[in-house]
Design an enzyme around this catalytic site. Structure first.
Site, PDB file in Angstrom:
ATOM      1  N   PHE A 167     -33.455 -17.299  -1.608  1.00  0.00           N
ATOM      2  CA  PHE A 167     -34.340 -16.155  -1.841  1.00  0.00           C
ATOM      3  C   PHE A 167     -34.437 -15.835  -3.337  1.00  0.00           C
ATOM      4  CE2 PHE A 167     -33.590 -11.333  -2.024  1.00  0.00           C
ATOM      5  CZ  PHE A 167     -34.926 -11.026  -2.264  1.00  0.00           C
ATOM      6  N   ILE A 168     -33.315 -15.559  -3.967  1.00  0.00           N
ATOM      7  CA  ILE A 168     -33.360 -15.165  -5.382  1.00  0.00           C
ATOM      8  C   ILE A 168     -33.633 -16.381  -6.276  1.00  0.00           C
ATOM      9  CG2 ILE A 168     -32.049 -14.122  -7.294  1.00  0.00           C
ATOM     10  CD1 ILE A 168     -30.549 -12.431  -5.181  1.00  0.00           C
TER      11      ILE A 168
ATOM     12  N   GLY B  18     -30.316 -21.892   1.879  1.00  0.00           N
ATOM     13  CA  GLY B  18     -31.635 -22.029   1.245  1.00  0.00           C
ATOM     14  C   GLY B  18     -32.604 -22.720   2.181  1.00  0.00           C
TER      15      GLY B  18
ATOM     16  N   SER C  73     -23.569 -12.815   2.094  1.00  0.00           N
ATOM     17  CA  SER C  73     -23.373 -11.926   3.240  1.00  0.00           C
ATOM     18  C   SER C  73     -21.913 -11.533   3.439  1.00  0.00           C
ATOM     19  CB  SER C  73     -23.928 -12.523   4.533  1.00  0.00           C
ATOM     20  OG  SER C  73     -23.423 -11.830   5.648  1.00  0.00           O
TER      21      SER C  73
ATOM     22  N   SER D  61     -21.848  -9.667  -7.633  1.00  0.00           N
ATOM     23  CA  SER D  61     -22.220  -8.714  -6.583  1.00  0.00           C
ATOM     24  C   SER D  61     -21.612  -7.337  -6.808  1.00  0.00           C
ATOM     25  CB  SER D  61     -21.757  -9.243  -5.230  1.00  0.00           C
ATOM     26  OG  SER D  61     -21.907  -8.231  -4.255  1.00  0.00           O
TER      27      SER D  61
ATOM     28  N   TYR E  94     -16.118 -11.724   0.929  1.00  0.00           N
ATOM     29  CA  TYR E  94     -17.251 -12.066   0.053  1.00  0.00           C
ATOM     30  C   TYR E  94     -17.169 -11.399  -1.318  1.00  0.00           C
ATOM     31  CZ  TYR E  94     -22.080 -12.236  -1.653  1.00  0.00           C
ATOM     32  OH  TYR E  94     -23.198 -12.392  -2.431  1.00  0.00           O
TER      33      TYR E  94
ATOM     34  N   VAL F 118     -30.651  -6.062   5.354  1.00  0.00           N
ATOM     35  CA  VAL F 118     -31.155  -5.074   6.301  1.00  0.00           C
ATOM     36  C   VAL F 118     -32.674  -4.871   6.208  1.00  0.00           C
ATOM     37  CG1 VAL F 118     -30.729  -3.070   4.791  1.00  0.00           C
ATOM     38  CG2 VAL F 118     -30.642  -2.803   7.271  1.00  0.00           C
TER      39      VAL F 118
ATOM     40  N   ARG G 137     -27.726   2.772  -0.298  1.00  0.00           N
ATOM     41  CA  ARG G 137     -27.724   1.569  -1.127  1.00  0.00           C
ATOM     42  C   ARG G 137     -28.698   1.764  -2.281  1.00  0.00           C
ATOM     43  NH1 ARG G 137     -24.006   0.795   1.696  1.00  0.00           N
ATOM     44  NH2 ARG G 137     -23.334  -1.071   2.821  1.00  0.00           N
TER      45      ARG G 137
HETATM   46  C1  UD1 Z   1     -25.821  -6.802   0.268  1.00  0.00           C
HETATM   47  C2  UD1 Z   1     -25.998  -8.282   0.152  1.00  0.00           C
HETATM   48  C3  UD1 Z   1     -24.817  -8.914  -0.527  1.00  0.00           C
HETATM   49  C4  UD1 Z   1     -24.633  -8.239  -1.872  1.00  0.00           C
HETATM   50  C5  UD1 Z   1     -24.490  -6.733  -1.673  1.00  0.00           C
HETATM   51  C6  UD1 Z   1     -24.428  -5.999  -2.989  1.00  0.00           C
HETATM   52  C7  UD1 Z   1     -27.407  -9.281   1.872  1.00  0.00           C
HETATM   53  C8  UD1 Z   1     -27.460  -9.947   3.197  1.00  0.00           C
HETATM   54  N1  UD1 Z   1     -26.192  -8.884   1.464  1.00  0.00           N
HETATM   55  O1  UD1 Z   1     -24.716  -6.470   1.110  1.00  0.00           O
HETATM   56  O2  UD1 Z   1     -25.034 -10.284  -0.713  1.00  0.00           O
HETATM   57  O3  UD1 Z   1     -23.499  -8.741  -2.491  1.00  0.00           O
HETATM   58  O4  UD1 Z   1     -25.638  -6.232  -0.992  1.00  0.00           O
HETATM   59  O5  UD1 Z   1     -25.589  -6.174  -3.674  1.00  0.00           O
HETATM   60  O6  UD1 Z   1     -28.395  -9.142   1.188  1.00  0.00           O
HETATM   61  N2  UD1 Z   1     -27.241  -2.654   8.478  1.00  0.00           N
HETATM   62  C9  UD1 Z   1     -27.643  -2.025   9.649  1.00  0.00           C
HETATM   63  N3  UD1 Z   1     -28.255  -2.776  10.604  1.00  0.00           N
HETATM   64  C10 UD1 Z   1     -28.488  -4.121  10.460  1.00  0.00           C
HETATM   65  C11 UD1 Z   1     -28.076  -4.745   9.250  1.00  0.00           C
HETATM   66  C12 UD1 Z   1     -27.440  -3.976   8.284  1.00  0.00           C
HETATM   67  O7  UD1 Z   1     -27.442  -0.821   9.845  1.00  0.00           O
HETATM   68  O8  UD1 Z   1     -29.057  -4.725  11.371  1.00  0.00           O
HETATM   69  C13 UD1 Z   1     -26.579  -1.824   7.446  1.00  0.00           C
HETATM   70  C14 UD1 Z   1     -25.216  -2.348   7.047  1.00  0.00           C
HETATM   71  O9  UD1 Z   1     -24.222  -1.912   7.934  1.00  0.00           O
HETATM   72  C15 UD1 Z   1     -25.096  -1.756   5.652  1.00  0.00           C
HETATM   73  C16 UD1 Z   1     -26.544  -1.723   5.120  1.00  0.00           C
HETATM   74  O10 UD1 Z   1     -27.368  -1.849   6.273  1.00  0.00           O
HETATM   75  O11 UD1 Z   1     -24.594  -0.447   5.706  1.00  0.00           O
HETATM   76  C17 UD1 Z   1     -26.866  -2.846   4.163  1.00  0.00           C
HETATM   77  O12 UD1 Z   1     -26.425  -4.064   4.769  1.00  0.00           O
HETATM   78  P1  UD1 Z   1     -26.870  -5.512   4.208  1.00  0.00           P
HETATM   79  O13 UD1 Z   1     -28.325  -5.577   4.022  1.00  0.00           O
HETATM   80  O14 UD1 Z   1     -26.221  -6.525   5.078  1.00  0.00           O
HETATM   81  O15 UD1 Z   1     -26.272  -5.522   2.729  1.00  0.00           O
HETATM   82  P2  UD1 Z   1     -24.809  -5.253   2.128  1.00  0.00           P
HETATM   83  O16 UD1 Z   1     -23.731  -5.484   3.126  1.00  0.00           O
HETATM   84  O17 UD1 Z   1     -24.888  -3.953   1.425  1.00  0.00           O
END
Ligand code: UD1
Length: 323
Positions: free
Chosen positions: A12-13, A41, A84, A123, A147, A191, A215
């Site tokens: 992606f990036i 990828g 992830s 990260s 991670y 997410v 976030r």
């Molecule tokens: C993301 C990055 C990670 C990076 C970090 C810091 C991704 C997959 N992960 O982690 O590589 O190091 O940011 O920049 O991009 N959630 C839900 N429902 C879902 C999926 C997620 O509620 O179906 C919530 C999670 O519990 C979390 C939030 O959404 O609280 C963000 O989750 P996610 O997008 O997986 O990212 P991070 O874990 O923050």
């Protein structure tokens, strides 16, 4: 003429960064090389790029292959990783070998090749759940899941190679990068991408926890621009340093859900489930160091980024939405 290597160029990036490099550097006769092992990828991300770059299909866990990919290279953007947080909780060893051994092999290959500078994708998850917002680079990292530990180990290695070998290394701590091409249909998807696709399919997304976790969601163009700036900045300002790359705003998941739902005309409520193991509660960046040392600015806001992302998913997955 200089040669640039992007590791993880099919991701992606990495694919967005490669595209930008071709646009801005390719014209000077500079050569862009990319490598990927296609573990996360996608070949389709390279469709428009493949005949314009030197491409190495290689896994950085293979030290000889990593060294080969570095030969003749002047500058590296090290984006490749097995991303992830939850994936690393489920299978820490596979993430460990990709993120730590892979980074170490790249550094050794780069050292042998006399690479001048590496810009490393770090990260923000390294901050963990320590108190104190916004996150400033001088805070002591407190990673929770494997991670973030792995990405942080990469940072320390980067700093070490600057201090010990004089290789100019710069670490960029990304805060939840999102945008077109982020994989939406894996259990480990970010997410934003996951929710967009679920809404388009008419499925109710699940929010892990109460949805009040926040976030600093950052649109991809900002991350690409931070990379370009970090590569161009004078060594005395950036070598051996770490910079937050974000927007400097915190958005709750509940709010993000509502904006996405509005853009996609999705009228149902989310499902609330248990919190996810290894998750941090909040993240919010102080981006003043990047502003001062790199001249970094937020070029695409959270809201505009969401609009662009939704438009892309609509175009890309319109057949899915029709089903
Ligand atoms: C993301 C990055 C990670 C990076 C970090 C810091 C991704 C997959 N992960 O982690 O590589 O190091 O940011 O920049 O991009 N959630 C839900 N429902 C879902 C999926 C997620 O509620 O179906 C919530 C999670 O519990 C979390 C939030 O959404 O609280 C963000 O989750 P996610 O997008 O997986 O990212 P991070 O874990 O923050």
């Amino acid at each position: 003429m200089a040669r640039y290597l992007v590791t993880g160029c099919a991701g992606f990036i990495g694919s967005h960064l490669t595209e930008k490099l071709l646009e801005t550097l390719g014209a000077n006769g500079d050569v862009i090389r990319g490598l990927d092992n296609f573990e996360t990828g996608k070949r389709e991300n390279l469709a428009e790029l493949l005949n314009r770059i030197e491409f190495f299909e290689c896994d950085l866990r293979d030290a000889a292959a990593a060294a080969e990919a570095c030969r003749g290279v002047d500058y590296i953007f090290h984006v490749a990783a097995r991303p992830s947080v939850p994936r690393s909780v489920k299978d820490p060893r596979t993430s460990h070998t990709a993120n730590i051994d892979g980074t170490f092999n790249l550094l050794e290959g780069a050292r042998a090749a006399g690479v001048r500078r590496i810009v490393y994708s770090a990260s923000s998850s390294a901050y963990g759940n320590q108190p104190g917002f916004p996150r400033v680079e001088t805070m002591v990292p407190m990673p929770i899941a494997p991670y973030p530990v792995q990405k942080l180990a990469g940072e320390f290695y980067m700093k070490s190679y600057w201090q010990v070998y004089g290789m100019e290394t710069v670490c960029l701590r990304y805060f939840n990068i999102f945008g077109p091409r982020q994989v939406p249909d894996s259990p480990y998807s970010g997410v934003m991408a996951k929710f967009a696709l679920q809404m388009m399919r008419g499925e109710r997304p699940t929010i892990f926890g109460d949805g009040e976790q926040g976030r600093d969601f950052t649109y991809i163009d900002n991350a690409v621009s931070a990379n370009m700036l970090a590569m161009a900045a004078p060594a005395e300002k950036v070598a051996g340093r770490v910079f937050n790359v974000a927007c400097g705003e915190r958005h709750s998941l509940n709010k993000t859900f509502r904006i996405l739902a509005e853009l996609l005309e999705f009228n149902e409520e989310p499902i609330y489930g248990p919190s996810r193991a290894g998750d941090i509660r909040n993240s919010l960046a102080d981006i003043s160091s990047a502003r001062e040392a790199l001249g970094y600015q937020v070029t695409v806001s959270f809201e505009e980024g969401l609009r662009r992302t939704v438009e892309w998913y609509k175009r890309q997955y319109s057949e899915v939405a029709m089903r």
